[in-house]
Write a protein that holds these residues in place. Structure first.
Motif, mmCIF file in Angstrom:
data_model
loop_
_atom_site.group_PDB
_atom_site.id
_atom_site.type_symbol
_atom_site.label_atom_id
_atom_site.label_comp_id
_atom_site.label_asym_id
_atom_site.label_seq_id
_atom_site.Cartn_x
_atom_site.Cartn_y
_atom_site.Cartn_z
ATOM 1 N N ASN A 80 0.749 -1.096 0.677
ATOM 2 C CA ASN A 80 0.354 -0.196 -0.215
ATOM 3 C C ASN A 80 0.926 1.082 -0.183
ATOM 4 N N LEU A 81 0.978 1.988 -0.825
ATOM 5 C CA LEU A 81 1.148 3.270 -0.498
ATOM 6 C C LEU A 81 0.512 4.122 0.805
ATOM 7 N N THR A 82 1.125 4.818 1.213
ATOM 8 C CA THR A 82 0.550 5.557 2.577
ATOM 9 C C THR A 82 -0.291 6.338 2.159
ATOM 10 N N GLY A 83 -1.318 6.638 2.444
ATOM 11 C CA GLY A 83 -2.628 7.418 2.868
ATOM 12 C C GLY A 83 -3.580 6.376 1.910
ATOM 13 N N LYS A 84 -2.956 5.487 1.032
ATOM 14 C CA LYS A 84 -4.564 4.676 -0.475
ATOM 15 C C LYS A 84 -5.537 3.906 0.878
ATOM 16 N N PRO A 85 -6.786 3.855 0.229
ATOM 17 C CA PRO A 85 -7.503 2.464 1.337
ATOM 18 C C PRO A 85 -6.734 1.320 1.359
ATOM 19 N N ASN A 86 -6.646 1.039 -0.654
ATOM 20 C CA ASN A 86 -6.747 -0.103 -0.919
ATOM 21 C C ASN A 86 -5.484 -1.079 -0.602
ATOM 22 N N TRP A 87 -4.977 -2.053 0.020
ATOM 23 C CA TRP A 87 -4.133 -3.403 0.042
ATOM 24 C C TRP A 87 -3.876 -4.075 -1.130
ATOM 25 N N ASN A 88 -3.049 -4.566 -1.497
ATOM 26 C CA ASN A 88 -3.120 -5.292 -2.837
ATOM 27 C C ASN A 88 -2.149 -6.446 -2.733
ATOM 28 N N TYR A 89 -2.711 -7.618 -2.554
ATOM 29 C CA TYR A 89 -1.633 -8.870 -2.399
ATOM 30 C C TYR A 89 -0.457 -8.705 -3.402
ATOM 31 N N LEU A 90 0.772 -8.723 -2.998
ATOM 32 C CA LEU A 90 2.222 -9.116 -3.908
ATOM 33 C C LEU A 90 3.200 -10.389 -3.724
ATOM 34 N N ALA A 91 2.542 -11.612 -2.772
ATOM 35 C CA ALA A 91 3.291 -12.742 -2.173
ATOM 36 C C ALA A 91 2.903 -13.188 -1.371
ATOM 37 N N LYS A 92 3.546 -14.409 -0.924
ATOM 38 C CA LYS A 92 3.171 -15.145 0.520
ATOM 39 C C LYS A 92 4.772 -15.869 0.647
ATOM 40 N N VAL A 93 5.300 -15.790 2.030
ATOM 41 C CA VAL A 93 5.885 -17.375 2.406
ATOM 42 C C VAL A 93 4.880 -18.225 3.371
ATOM 43 N N ASP A 94 6.095 -19.735 3.278
ATOM 44 C CA ASP A 94 4.600 -20.295 4.278
ATOM 45 C C ASP A 94 6.090 -21.766 4.627
ATOM 46 N N ASN A 95 6.015 -22.731 4.793
ATOM 47 C CA ASN A 95 6.933 -23.550 6.030
ATOM 48 C C ASN A 95 7.470 -24.211 4.377
ATOM 49 N N ALA A 96 6.960 -24.933 3.458
ATOM 50 C CA ALA A 96 7.422 -24.913 2.267
ATOM 51 C C ALA A 96 8.559 -24.323 1.336
ATOM 52 N N ARG A 97 8.085 -22.825 1.547
ATOM 53 C CA ARG A 97 8.787 -22.018 0.637
ATOM 54 C C ARG A 97 8.953 -20.575 1.596
ATOM 55 N N PRO A 98 10.570 -20.637 2.561
ATOM 56 C CA PRO A 98 10.207 -19.563 3.689
ATOM 57 C C PRO A 98 10.797 -18.070 3.057
ATOM 58 N N SER A 99 11.395 -18.509 1.471
ATOM 59 C CA SER A 99 11.440 -16.671 0.968
ATOM 60 C C SER A 99 10.696 -16.667 0.576
ATOM 61 N N GLU A 100 10.580 -15.202 -0.562
ATOM 62 C CA GLU A 100 10.218 -14.929 -1.797
ATOM 63 C C GLU A 100 10.989 -13.607 -1.425
ATOM 64 N N MET A 101 11.216 -13.137 -2.831
ATOM 65 C CA MET A 101 12.156 -11.671 -4.045
ATOM 66 C C MET A 101 10.580 -11.410 -4.387
ATOM 67 N N PHE A 102 10.488 -10.255 -4.157
ATOM 68 C CA PHE A 102 9.470 -9.461 -5.202
ATOM 69 C C PHE A 102 9.701 -8.623 -5.198
ATOM 70 N N ARG A 103 9.209 -7.875 -6.400
ATOM 71 C CA ARG A 103 9.300 -6.399 -6.845
ATOM 72 C C ARG A 103 8.317 -5.756 -6.742
#
Length: 191
Positions: free
Chosen positions: A72-95
């Motif tokens: 989210n860019l500060t002050g904007k009402p919407n949150w947008n999904y970017l990525a996920k991490v979990d025990n099977a894939r414990p790291s994620e690089m995202f732009r």
């Protein structure tokens, strides 16, 4: 009784910047955290989120939960999904990309513990801007037949969408023997 604050089960790195320190990660609810990253009017940031401890369920590593990462860019009402991490894939690089960053604007990363079944159905956005999210939901792509079966080997690089279509069909449409109920197969349950 109020829930106790717990240390964030993750660490965050923004490429080209010092590591995000634990005191920069703010817990806002028992299963939600917030990280503020100055935009500095750059058009993009590359972030890495890493689990620092396994996500647990009843004291054992969970196969049912992951951390959803939202922007989210500060002050904007919407949150947008970017990525996920979990025990099977414990790291994620995202732009994270955006246009028209304002002076002193901050990129907020919201991290939330969620059921993995919910996270795997989400499609990351491609770019944030001051009007909201751009791209990502793969509206122009048809649903991957193999993903619907849990067998897609391409993951994030798949040319087809990994978001269920409203009618439960795949890219092959009425010709699919598995998802359309056509010749030789039964219709899949809707997701």
């Amino acid at each position: 009784a109020t829930a106790m604050a717990m240390p964030a089960p993750f660490g965050c790195i923004v490429i080209g910047r010092p590591s995000v320190s634990p005191d920069q990660i703010r817990q806002i609810e028992p299963v939600k955290w917030l990280v503020n990253i100055p935009c500095d009017q750059q058009p993009h940031l590359t972030c890495v989120l890493v689990l620092t401890q396994p996500l647990l369920e009843s004291g054992i590593p969970s196969q049912h939960y992951g951390l959803g990462i939202y922007g989210n860019l500060t002050g904007k009402p919407n949150w947008n999904y970017l990525a996920k991490v979990d025990n099977a894939r414990p790291s994620e690089m995202f732009r994270v990309q955006w246009q028209d960053a304002q002076p002193n604007q901050v990129l907020q990363l919201g991290i939330r513990l969620e059921p993995l079944a919910d996270l795997v159905r989400k499609q990351p956005v491609l770019r944030l801007d001051n009007e909201g999210a751009v791209g990502g939901a793969a509206a122009d792509k048809s649903t991957c037949c193999f993903w619907l079966q849990g067998k897609c080997r391409f993951g994030d690089t798949c040319k087809n969408s990994h978001v269920a279509s409203p009618d439960g069909t795949c890219v092959r449409g009425a010709e699919c023997r598995i998802h359309s109920g056509g010749e030789g197969g039964a219709a899949a349950d809707s997701m």
